[in-house]
Write an enzyme that holds these catalytic residues in place. Structure first.
Site, PDB file in Angstrom:
ATOM      1  N   LYS A  93     -34.848  21.277 -14.868  1.00 22.37           N
ATOM      2  CA  LYS A  93     -33.467  21.119 -14.390  1.00 22.37           C
ATOM      3  C   LYS A  93     -33.355  19.940 -13.421  1.00 22.37           C
ATOM      4  O   LYS A  93     -32.492  19.076 -13.566  1.00 22.37           O
ATOM      5  CB  LYS A  93     -33.027  22.407 -13.678  1.00 22.37           C
ATOM      6  CG  LYS A  93     -31.764  22.248 -12.861  1.00 22.37           C
ATOM      7  CD  LYS A  93     -31.345  23.540 -12.197  1.00 22.37           C
ATOM      8  CE  LYS A  93     -31.979  23.839 -10.864  1.00 22.37           C
ATOM      9  NZ  LYS A  93     -31.404  23.184  -9.689  1.00 22.37           N
ATOM     10  N   ASN A  94     -34.228  19.932 -12.407  1.00 23.17           N
ATOM     11  CA  ASN A  94     -34.046  18.944 -11.340  1.00 23.17           C
ATOM     12  C   ASN A  94     -34.406  17.531 -11.777  1.00 23.17           C
ATOM     13  O   ASN A  94     -33.972  16.556 -11.162  1.00 23.17           O
ATOM     14  CB  ASN A  94     -34.812  19.371 -10.086  1.00 23.17           C
ATOM     15  CG  ASN A  94     -34.186  20.628  -9.480  1.00 23.17           C
ATOM     16  OD1 ASN A  94     -33.027  20.949  -9.774  1.00 23.17           O
ATOM     17  ND2 ASN A  94     -34.943  21.341  -8.662  1.00 23.17           N
ATOM     18  N   CYS A 152     -26.801  26.310  -4.670  1.00 27.24           N
ATOM     19  CA  CYS A 152     -27.223  27.589  -4.114  1.00 27.24           C
ATOM     20  C   CYS A 152     -27.000  27.643  -2.604  1.00 27.24           C
ATOM     21  O   CYS A 152     -27.256  26.654  -1.901  1.00 27.24           O
ATOM     22  CB  CYS A 152     -28.712  27.807  -4.407  1.00 27.24           C
ATOM     23  SG  CYS A 152     -29.022  28.195  -6.126  1.00 27.24           S
ATOM     24  N   ARG A 163     -27.906  22.580   3.970  1.00 28.85           N
ATOM     25  CA  ARG A 163     -27.975  21.481   3.011  1.00 28.85           C
ATOM     26  C   ARG A 163     -27.076  20.294   3.389  1.00 28.85           C
ATOM     27  O   ARG A 163     -26.164  19.914   2.645  1.00 28.85           O
ATOM     28  CB  ARG A 163     -27.665  21.978   1.595  1.00 28.85           C
ATOM     29  CG  ARG A 163     -28.547  23.148   1.209  1.00 28.85           C
ATOM     30  CD  ARG A 163     -28.447  23.502  -0.246  1.00 28.85           C
ATOM     31  NE  ARG A 163     -29.355  22.718  -1.067  1.00 28.85           N
ATOM     32  CZ  ARG A 163     -29.542  22.932  -2.368  1.00 28.85           C
ATOM     33  NH1 ARG A 163     -28.880  23.871  -2.990  1.00 28.85           N
ATOM     34  NH2 ARG A 163     -30.390  22.179  -3.046  1.00 28.85           N
ATOM     35  N   ASP A 169     -39.114  26.240  -3.812  1.00 30.24           N
ATOM     36  CA  ASP A 169     -38.565  26.939  -4.982  1.00 30.24           C
ATOM     37  C   ASP A 169     -39.497  28.037  -5.482  1.00 30.24           C
ATOM     38  O   ASP A 169     -39.061  28.955  -6.171  1.00 30.24           O
ATOM     39  CB  ASP A 169     -38.302  25.933  -6.119  1.00 30.24           C
ATOM     40  CG  ASP A 169     -37.320  24.879  -5.693  1.00 30.24           C
ATOM     41  OD1 ASP A 169     -36.197  25.239  -5.348  1.00 30.24           O
ATOM     42  OD2 ASP A 169     -37.686  23.695  -5.685  1.00 30.24           O
ATOM     43  N   ARG A 180     -28.048  29.297 -14.034  1.00 31.15           N
ATOM     44  CA  ARG A 180     -27.873  27.892 -13.629  1.00 31.15           C
ATOM     45  C   ARG A 180     -29.137  27.088 -13.911  1.00 31.15           C
ATOM     46  O   ARG A 180     -29.063  25.885 -14.171  1.00 31.15           O
ATOM     47  CB  ARG A 180     -27.542  27.815 -12.140  1.00 31.15           C
ATOM     48  CG  ARG A 180     -26.169  28.404 -11.839  1.00 31.15           C
ATOM     49  CD  ARG A 180     -25.802  28.196 -10.415  1.00 31.15           C
ATOM     50  NE  ARG A 180     -26.301  26.901 -10.003  1.00 31.15           N
ATOM     51  CZ  ARG A 180     -26.588  26.573  -8.763  1.00 31.15           C
ATOM     52  NH1 ARG A 180     -26.416  27.425  -7.802  1.00 31.15           N
ATOM     53  NH2 ARG A 180     -27.034  25.372  -8.489  1.00 31.15           N
TER      54      ARG A 180
HETATM   55  N1  EPU Z   1     -31.917  17.613   4.220  1.00 33.65           N
HETATM   56  C1  EPU Z   1     -31.248  17.146   5.326  1.00 33.65           C
HETATM   57  N2  EPU Z   1     -30.369  16.103   5.155  1.00 33.65           N
HETATM   58  C2  EPU Z   1     -30.143  15.535   3.937  1.00 33.65           C
HETATM   59  C3  EPU Z   1     -30.838  16.026   2.813  1.00 33.65           C
HETATM   60  C4  EPU Z   1     -31.719  17.073   2.982  1.00 33.65           C
HETATM   61  O1  EPU Z   1     -31.418  17.646   6.434  1.00 33.65           O
HETATM   62  O2  EPU Z   1     -29.364  14.583   3.870  1.00 33.65           O
HETATM   63  C5  EPU Z   1     -32.859  18.736   4.389  1.00 33.65           C
HETATM   64  C6  EPU Z   1     -32.396  19.986   3.631  1.00 33.65           C
HETATM   65  O3  EPU Z   1     -31.474  20.735   4.381  1.00 33.65           O
HETATM   66  C7  EPU Z   1     -33.694  20.708   3.399  1.00 33.65           C
HETATM   67  C8  EPU Z   1     -34.695  19.564   3.186  1.00 33.65           C
HETATM   68  O4  EPU Z   1     -34.085  18.408   3.750  1.00 33.65           O
HETATM   69  O5  EPU Z   1     -34.066  21.401   4.557  1.00 33.65           O
HETATM   70  C9  EPU Z   1     -35.036  19.317   1.743  1.00 33.65           C
HETATM   71  O6  EPU Z   1     -33.872  19.025   0.994  1.00 33.65           O
HETATM   72  P1  EPU Z   1     -33.895  18.039  -0.237  1.00 33.65           P
HETATM   73  O7  EPU Z   1     -32.862  17.005  -0.006  1.00 33.65           O
HETATM   74  O8  EPU Z   1     -35.282  17.604  -0.507  1.00 33.65           O
HETATM   75  O9  EPU Z   1     -33.417  18.989  -1.391  1.00 33.65           O
HETATM   76  P2  EPU Z   1     -32.300  18.718  -2.480  1.00 33.65           P
HETATM   77  O10 EPU Z   1     -32.399  17.352  -3.006  1.00 33.65           O
HETATM   78  O11 EPU Z   1     -30.991  19.203  -1.975  1.00 33.65           O
HETATM   79  C10 EPU Z   1     -33.836  19.453  -4.455  1.00 33.65           C
HETATM   80  C11 EPU Z   1     -33.736  20.453  -5.557  1.00 33.65           C
HETATM   81  C12 EPU Z   1     -33.885  21.846  -4.990  1.00 33.65           C
HETATM   82  C13 EPU Z   1     -35.234  21.950  -4.281  1.00 33.65           C
HETATM   83  C14 EPU Z   1     -35.328  20.871  -3.189  1.00 33.65           C
HETATM   84  C15 EPU Z   1     -36.668  20.829  -2.490  1.00 33.65           C
HETATM   85  C16 EPU Z   1     -32.223  19.317  -7.053  1.00 33.65           C
HETATM   86  C17 EPU Z   1     -30.896  19.269  -7.701  1.00 33.65           C
HETATM   87  N3  EPU Z   1     -32.433  20.316  -6.193  1.00 33.65           N
HETATM   88  O12 EPU Z   1     -32.742  19.756  -3.580  1.00 33.65           O
HETATM   89  O13 EPU Z   1     -33.883  22.732  -6.106  1.00 33.65           O
HETATM   90  O14 EPU Z   1     -35.355  23.208  -3.682  1.00 33.65           O
HETATM   91  O15 EPU Z   1     -35.093  19.572  -3.795  1.00 33.65           O
HETATM   92  O16 EPU Z   1     -37.674  20.583  -3.399  1.00 33.65           O
HETATM   93  O17 EPU Z   1     -33.087  18.491  -7.327  1.00 33.65           O
HETATM   94  C18 EPU Z   1     -33.483  24.725  -7.246  1.00 33.65           C
HETATM   95  O18 EPU Z   1     -33.848  24.124  -8.270  1.00 33.65           O
HETATM   96  O19 EPU Z   1     -33.256  25.952  -7.208  1.00 33.65           O
HETATM   97  C19 EPU Z   1     -33.289  23.959  -6.024  1.00 33.65           C
HETATM   98  C20 EPU Z   1     -32.638  24.427  -4.976  1.00 33.65           C
END
Ligand code: EPU
Length: 413
Positions: free
Chosen positions: A21-22, A114, A119, A301, A393
């Site tokens: 997915k990601n 989620c 986030r 995850d 999802r």
């Molecule tokens: N964070 C910040 N500021 C930002 C961005 C992130 O503080 O601008 C913090 C977040 O709050 C969190 C940490 O950094 O504490 C990691 O967030 P990250 O940005 O790495 O996650 P993401 O890009 O929002 C993706 C996956 C998630 C997965 C995370 C971590 C996608 C669409 N989602 O999320 O997947 O948990 O990386 O590996 O790629 C899932 O598949 O169920 C899922 C939630």
């Protein structure tokens, strides 16, 4: 939708994993960088991907899907992402960097996804500002305007989404960018590889420090979405929970190193080139101390999966969730309905393993939902898992696939 799980059946057999997915979401976001056709193979049929495709179509992209192959082409006709779709998934944030780089503007309602934590998007925004893009955010919307210009930038945290947006923005920027402390998750690396295939120049692919030489134009390509490591871990967790014997094929075992290193001391785990075989003869004696971390650390995850496994182990496990603050608490409450012994202090769960009993539990997020299914598979008798729409999802036919391995799950609409 809900699952009625008749638990206590040992899983056995072989099962294939589909595309991640990601990875799909990041690559679909990057299709905006070119009007040419980008063909993605091994594209999973899951709600988040369908919503991302709908987002692209509503912004002007043309799309054809034939089974697991999706081709995306054409110019955007609007830089305004529709609120009704963008708010459905976090992945909608992944059109930010590509759209501003190609069209000089974007208006994106704050992405959904989620409810696993706050986030925020400060790193995405700070990074785009460092590239000279004027960026504003309020309670509802992120708006960007301007053409990215090469810069040196260190992400304050190795955010997956922010790295992906920066990569897309830098690929079409004027001049060279050096990005430090980038995320190195396999899905990010796949994006780097696809951008290179599209004509981008990126030095350091796979590493946390990248140099990207901007170009005026990128072209179409064909790319295989990588296998879903979280789905792989889900099937393996279901195997452990039922003391089963399952081979998961078409996966990339090294993407699961951190997860497998936690399971390996307790079970017979064999890694092949593109498969993992796990045979669980008896419950684990507790999994020790596990903390989530960015790749190559233990993935957040997979924390929801491990929490369920810790509940049915024979000893104690400490799990620290360092990324998403809500991820532990919700599932701990649901698992306690099944008799789990979980004490939460801050972001650490202390889990004393025992046999669980059936119960009615409710999924509030995607991976948490998968964790609950795993717990119900281990408990003898009929449990109900509500909130299956969260599971859909990110999982394609989770119940049907587990049934192929011997589980008994009825899907109720
Ligand atoms: N964070 C910040 N500021 C930002 C961005 C992130 O503080 O601008 C913090 C977040 O709050 C969190 C940490 O950094 O504490 C990691 O967030 P990250 O940005 O790495 O996650 P993401 O890009 O929002 C993706 C996956 C998630 C997965 C995370 C971590 C996608 C669409 N989602 O999320 O997947 O948990 O990386 O590996 O790629 C899932 O598949 O169920 C899922 C939630």
């Amino acid at each position: 939708m809900e699952y009625i799980v008749d638990g206590g059946r040992r899983l056995h057999g072989e099962i294939e994993v589909y595309g991640a997915k990601n990875c799909a979401l990041a690559l679909l976001g990057a299709t905006v960088l070119t009007k040419d056709a980008v063909t993605l193979k091994n594209c999973p049929e899951i709600a988040d991907v369908e919503n991302m495709l709908a987002l692209l179509v509503s912004m002007g992209k043309k799309i054809v899907r034939e089974n697991d192959t999706v081709t995306v082409w054409g110019e955007l006709t609007t830089i305004c992402a529709p609120r009704n779709i963008a708010t459905l998934l976090r992945g909608s944030a992944l059109v930010l960097g590509s759209t501003v780089a190609k069209y000089g503007k974007i208006a994106l309602p704050l992405p959904g996804g989620c409810a696993i934590g706050a986030r925020p998007m400060d790193i995405h925004i700070d990074g785009l500002r460092a590239l000279g893009v004027e960026t504003m955010i309020d309670d509802e919307m992120v708006s960007c305007c301007g053409s990215p210009e090469g810069t040196n930038y260190k992400l304050r945290f190795a955010s997956v989404g922010a790295t992906e947006n920066m990569l897309c923005a830098c690929a079409l920027a004027k001049g060279t960018s050096r990005l430090y402390n980038c995320a190195t998750e396999p899905e990010v690396v796949a994006l780097e590889q696809m951008l290179v295939q599209m004509g981008a120049t990126i030095y350091g692919v796979g590493g946390s420090d990248l140099t990207i030489v901007g170009t005026d134009e990128l072209h179409g390509t064909e790319f295989d979405i990588i296998p879903d490591r979280i789905v792989t871990a889900t099937y393996l967790s279901a195997t452990v929970a039922t003391l089963g014997d399952v081979t998961v094929t078409k996966c990339i075992p090294q993407h699961l190193d951190a997860f497998l290193s936690v399971l390996s001391p307790h079970f017979c785990v064999k890694k092949y080139d593109d498969a993992v075989k796990l045979n669980a003869m008896r419950p684990a004696s507790g999994y020790g101390d596990v903390s989530t971390a960015p790749y190559p650390g233990f993935p957040t995850d997979m924390q929801s999966l491990l929490l369920s496994l810790a509940c049915v182990a024979e000893g104690t496990t400490h799990i620290e969730e360092k990324l998403f603050e809500n991820r532990l608490m919700h599932n701990a409450t649901e698992l306690s309905r099944m008799g789990a012994d979980i004490a939460i202090s801050g972001n650490i769960a202390t889990v004393k393993g025992r046999k669980l009993h059936p119960a009615v539990v409710t999924a509030k997020d995607l991976r948490g939902g998968a964790g609950l299914v795993i717990a119900t598979l281990s408990a003898n008798g009929k449990s109900t898992v509500k909130g299956v729409e969260h599971i859909n999802r990110g999982y394609s036919d989770l119940a049907q696939n587990l049934c192929k391995l011997g589980a008994k799950i009825t899907v109720v609409d």
